[in-house]
Each structure stands twice: as C-alpha cells, then as structure tokens.
Design an enzyme around this catalytic site. Sequence first.
Site, PDB file in Angstrom:
ATOM      1  N   ASP A 165       0.883  -1.169   0.000  1.00 53.52           N
ATOM      2  CA  ASP A 165       0.000   0.000   0.000  1.00 53.52           C
ATOM      3  C   ASP A 165       0.919   1.217   0.000  1.00 53.52           C
ATOM      4  OD1 ASP A 165      -1.586   2.169   0.761  1.00 53.52           O
ATOM      5  OD2 ASP A 165      -1.846   1.457   2.820  1.00 53.52           O
ATOM      6  N   GLU A 221      -3.572   4.321  -2.531  1.00 58.36           N
ATOM      7  CA  GLU A 221      -3.970   3.913  -1.182  1.00 58.36           C
ATOM      8  C   GLU A 221      -5.470   4.103  -0.942  1.00 58.36           C
ATOM      9  OE1 GLU A 221      -2.428   6.087   2.446  1.00 58.36           O
ATOM     10  OE2 GLU A 221      -2.350   4.038   3.216  1.00 58.36           O
ATOM     11  N   GLU A 222      -5.966   5.266  -1.338  1.00 62.02           N
ATOM     12  CA  GLU A 222      -7.387   5.542  -1.078  1.00 62.02           C
ATOM     13  C   GLU A 222      -8.275   4.559  -1.834  1.00 62.02           C
ATOM     14  OE1 GLU A 222      -5.194   7.938  -1.914  1.00 62.02           O
ATOM     15  OE2 GLU A 222      -5.234   9.454  -0.315  1.00 62.02           O
TER      16      GLU A 222
HETATM   17  N1  AR6 Z   1      -1.244  -0.962  -8.872  1.00 65.29           N
HETATM   18  C1  AR6 Z   1       0.019  -0.691  -9.288  1.00 65.29           C
HETATM   19  N2  AR6 Z   1       0.500   0.553  -9.422  1.00 65.29           N
HETATM   20  C2  AR6 Z   1      -0.316   1.580  -9.134  1.00 65.29           C
HETATM   21  C3  AR6 Z   1      -1.653   1.382  -8.698  1.00 65.29           C
HETATM   22  C4  AR6 Z   1      -2.109   0.039  -8.578  1.00 65.29           C
HETATM   23  N3  AR6 Z   1      -3.355  -0.244  -8.167  1.00 65.29           N
HETATM   24  N4  AR6 Z   1      -2.220   2.584  -8.498  1.00 65.29           N
HETATM   25  C5  AR6 Z   1      -1.275   3.499  -8.786  1.00 65.29           C
HETATM   26  N5  AR6 Z   1      -0.126   2.910  -9.179  1.00 65.29           N
HETATM   27  P1  AR6 Z   1       0.487   7.115  -5.429  1.00 65.29           P
HETATM   28  P2  AR6 Z   1       2.695   7.815  -3.604  1.00 65.29           P
HETATM   29  C6  AR6 Z   1       1.150   3.582  -9.558  1.00 65.29           C
HETATM   30  O1  AR6 Z   1       0.545   8.494  -5.970  1.00 65.29           O
HETATM   31  O2  AR6 Z   1       3.444   8.658  -4.567  1.00 65.29           O
HETATM   32  C7  AR6 Z   1      -1.953   8.876  -1.170  1.00 65.29           C
HETATM   33  O3  AR6 Z   1      -2.752  10.002  -0.909  1.00 65.29           O
HETATM   34  C8  AR6 Z   1       0.961   4.820 -10.426  1.00 65.29           C
HETATM   35  O4  AR6 Z   1       2.047   4.862 -11.337  1.00 65.29           O
HETATM   36  O5  AR6 Z   1      -0.797   6.633  -4.851  1.00 65.29           O
HETATM   37  O6  AR6 Z   1       3.459   6.899  -2.697  1.00 65.29           O
HETATM   38  C9  AR6 Z   1      -1.396   8.285   0.107  1.00 65.29           C
HETATM   39  O7  AR6 Z   1      -2.327   8.357   1.173  1.00 65.29           O
HETATM   40  C10 AR6 Z   1       1.053   5.950  -9.407  1.00 65.29           C
HETATM   41  O8  AR6 Z   1       1.478   7.151  -9.995  1.00 65.29           O
HETATM   42  O9  AR6 Z   1       1.624   6.847  -4.320  1.00 65.29           O
HETATM   43  C11 AR6 Z   1      -0.214   9.158   0.340  1.00 65.29           C
HETATM   44  O10 AR6 Z   1      -0.570  10.362   0.981  1.00 65.29           O
HETATM   45  C12 AR6 Z   1       2.105   5.400  -8.475  1.00 65.29           C
HETATM   46  O11 AR6 Z   1       1.781   4.008  -8.379  1.00 65.29           O
HETATM   47  C13 AR6 Z   1       0.300   9.437  -1.046  1.00 65.29           C
HETATM   48  O12 AR6 Z   1      -0.836   9.298  -1.910  1.00 65.29           O
HETATM   49  C14 AR6 Z   1       2.153   6.043  -7.125  1.00 65.29           C
HETATM   50  O13 AR6 Z   1       0.870   6.052  -6.537  1.00 65.29           O
HETATM   51  C15 AR6 Z   1       1.337   8.425  -1.486  1.00 65.29           C
HETATM   52  O14 AR6 Z   1       1.811   8.807  -2.753  1.00 65.29           O
END
Ligand code: AR6
Length: 544
Positions: A305, A323-324
């Site tokens: 996650d 995550e959401e």
């Molecule tokens: N499976 C695989 N890859 C994925 C998926 C999925 N289901 N969904 C997205 N990606 P991000 P962060 C890829 O922005 O940067 C939230 O608000 C996709 O390329 O969710 O770690 C949390 O609560 C996407 O751009 O993660 C935190 O506050 C990339 O994963 C914050 O966002 C990153 O997804 C974390 O941000």
Amino acid sequence: SPPSVASWRGTAMSELKNRYSPGLPPVQASANHAVLFQLPVSPGSPLKPYPHVSKDRWDSLHVRMPSSSLSLYPVENAGKDGEEKQLRPRWELVQEALLRPITSSKQLQDAIFSYNSKYMRALGFLHTRHIFLASNTSLRTILGTRESTKFFSTLLPQIIGLALQLPSLVTGPIPLLVQNRNQSVSLTQLQVASLLANAFLCTFPRRNTAKRFSEYYKYPDINFNRLFHSSQKRFSCCIEKLRCLIHYFHRVCTKSPVGVLTYSRQYLSPSQLPDWTISKKFLPHLHISSSGTIEKEGDGFLQVDFANKMVGGGVLGSGCVQEEIRFIICPELIVSRLFTEELNSTEALIVTGCERYSNYVGYGDTFEWLGDYVDTTPRDSSGRRLCTVAAIDALNLPSVTAQFAPNCLRRELNKAYTGFLGMGLSADKLSPVATGNWGCGAFRGDAHLKALLQLMAAGQADRDLVYFTFGDTQLRDDVYEIHAMLTNHGITVGQLAHASPRTSPMLVKLALKQVPRDLTGNKTRAPASLTLPSITSRNYQQTP
Ligand code: AR6
C-alpha cells in the site's frame, strides 16, 4: 506468450515460489496481540466475541469506544435558572437518536448532529446545503431514486442495527497500535463491520478535531463526516467512494461475513535494521509487468500500500490514488485508522485477511464504482483471507534531487525492508512482494531509483519482487535490464548500497548511462533517470 510480445519481463509468475503462503503465523493471543474473539477458530462455526464478560478500558492506551459508560456528552437542559448543561452517557444519546424513524437525509443529519453538535457547528456543518448526504437530491444521485428509498427503508436501519450491536460484538478493549512497539489486534470481519457502521454514523468520541496536541492528533480521522461534505474538493470522487461504502454495508448486512483480520504494527529498532553496506544478500527474482495492478494480478503476494504516514491518507476525504482506492474497495482496511498511530520511519502496518467488495474503473478524478466484486481468495487456518497488505509510507519529497541524499536513500531502504520483513515466518515460506511505483505519484519520487531500492529491500528480506509499472513500458524495460545486468554480475545488496565513484566505478557508470558493452556482453540501454549515489559517502556529487 514469449517475453518479446508479452507485457512482462523477467521471471514468469508461475515460477515464483510461495504465492498464497500465509502472511502470518496462526492467530494466537499474547501480551502484544489482542484477540477479540474466542480461540481456537473452528472453520464453519460462528466466531464468538471475547472476553465473554465485557471489559471496558477508557484510557490513553485503548480506543475510546462510543459505547463506553465513561463516554459522556454535554447536553443542554432547560432548568429553573435557564439553560444548563448536563452530562449524559453518549451511547444513550446515540441510541435515542438512531432508533427514531429516519426517512430522509435531513433526519439522518439531525440524528448525527444530536451527539456531535459542537463539532458540526465548528466545521460549518450546520449549513444543510453543505452536506450532500443531507440532501435527498444528492442521495438520489448516488443511489438512484428507487435505491435511495430502499436505503432509508432497509439498509440504513440495518447499518444502525449493526452499529448499535457494538457493545455485544466488541466486548474487549481495542489497544491503540502506538509508535515504537510491535503490536497486533485481531478482529472478526463482523466486529470490523460494526466498527465501520459506527464510523459511518460518526459516533466515535474525541476523534473530531485535528487540533495539534489534542488527544488523537497523531491518529487518522475515522468518522466519515468529511465524505458527506459537498464542498469537498473532488466532489464526484466522494460520491463514488460513498457508492463503494454503501455497497460494502449492503453486502455485510445481507450476509454476515465470517472471517478474521489481523492488524499488526511492525517496528524495527535501530539494532534490528540491516547494515546495508555489508549485506551479502543477492537481488531477488523479478517479474516486471507494464499491465496489471497490485490488488488484482498481485493476488496471493505481499501487496504494498503506497501509504501516508496516517494510514489510509485521504480515503475519508478527497484523496483518490492508490492507497485511497485500495481502502475503499477493501473497506476493512479503513478500521486501521481507528487505532494506528502515525507511522515512524522504521514502521509499517501489515493487515492480513482483508476482503475486496467492489469493482472500479478509473483513477483520481475518473474513479468510478463499478459494482460488486466477489472475492474468492482462500483463507488460512485462522479464517483470514490469504491477502496481506503492507502499508509503507514513502518520503513526501520537497524536490526531485532531495531523494538522492544518503539519509533519504537509507530511510527508504529501511522503510521498505520493515514492510517486507516476514516476522515470525521462515525465509523459505515468504511470498513475493507485489509493488510498483511506490512514492512516485503524489510523493514525486524517481521510479527507477525506487524500483532499485525496493529490489534491494526485497532481497534483504528474502522475498522475490513482482513489479507493476502501471502502463509504463519504458520503465519496465529499463528496470528489467538493470536487474538482469546486476544479477548477471552477482552484485550483492551490500555492493549496491556501497556504490560510489570510488568504491564501485562499474555501478556508478551504470547509473550514469556509461556502461561499456564488455562488462555485460550485451547491448545495454541504461535508464534515463537512474542514478546510484552512495548511501555512505558524504561527498558524493550527484551528476546532473
Ligand atoms: N497498482 C500498481 N500501481 C499503481 C496502482 C495500482 N493499483 N495505483 C497506482 N499505481 P500514489 P505515492 C502507480 O501516488 O506517490 C496517497 O494520498 C501509479 O504509477 O498513490 O506513494 C497516500 O495516502 C502511481 O502514480 O503513491 C499518500 O498520501 C504510483 O503508483 C500518497 O498518496 C504512485 O501512486 C502516497 O503517494
């Protein structure tokens, strides 16, 4: 199909070991594991709450339950000297309000206000037009006219019934999973459903302010009120999320879920962290694919996650990324917000046994609920679905270059390792990690770098890695080539961690796109953005 046309590179999924391997040993109560149902679990028999005689703990180490006799609420009474305040048990007010007939959104809102008036007023919630659940028109938008009538006649009374069963379903105190402690809590899916029904009806006390130094300011919010607020950014996402949640309640109220979940806070003290530069471990097998998602194609693996340090991030607000979305299609994850204190840099939350209830399409602003999802994931001997989610929060970077600083690299390695470590499980039984662009969306990290750091952490934790690039074929090919080259040369995690121009010219050349052909024997296209500074050298200059 052969890799040249397939969307994946590396080791075939079918060759990876330990898919569906249990993520945890069987549930056993101990000083640091609270089990709120009776053990042992016998498959097919209903799970009974434990302890048999209710035990309440109204203190700073346990969740303050709305049904506690010590939860008091000031109400105004007309006395002979005018208005005076009287303290009443909050649970009495909750029951009085929710057991009255509720046939419209306005009545539901008034019921919630009767035990939350101060808080609602503080947030300007008294303006009816701001609460879309308070408008029957909006509820019809969410559910359709027929369904919205059915919501008040059938589903809402069931949600209320589930919420009010709380004192008989959850009979033991729920410990707070506080910082710097390894601690777990196991609950039945029905107990979780009752807790979520209470969150939907906003009954949890002391959780309605984010004011600094208020009792729970280091905890995520749990009451669902923000989702009901129509002035939220991304109003349409909130509607889709409510569709998912209403669907979840429809499912659990129609047929009680029978399984179990374990929520574990995993903490590593400084002495338990690896000394990365002397590690002799090798990089793990890699399966990397440009198609597929962690939650679907990553079934049976340890699923990452991409978390916020407040687990669940913006799930009860306007957030709608990895995550959401995961929390909203598997709402049992949301309960972790009730008791998980903000994650520190060497902590992760591991949830085992969660079930998926909803289908979806889209992402962010285009996210939409797409109906029912029937989860057929098998269960372990304790009744938990063999689905383990590791919540790890990447650094939220102020700038692109910041992530290459040695302390940031070390922090990310330690964080990923903490989430990947299979505590209490033998190394040969560990399932692979299913991950992707962790920290590279909302948190702006470099995907090549994060892929390499996750490979190192997985190798250190004795797990293979399944990586979904979320449509990025270039990243898939780059990471595949880098991994192939490093493993062909028998490069260890320690050598990688130690790479600097002085100690490892080859690796640094690789990082700087200057890999000579004779080192690999193959034509090598180095990735565009991978740089590999030392995590030990203080003087390392990052090359533009
Ligand atoms: N499976 C695989 N890859 C994925 C998926 C999925 N289901 N969904 C997205 N990606 P991000 P962060 C890829 O922005 O940067 C939230 O608000 C996709 O390329 O969710 O770690 C949390 O609560 C996407 O751009 O993660 C935190 O506050 C990339 O994963 C914050 O966002 C990153 O997804 C974390 O941000």
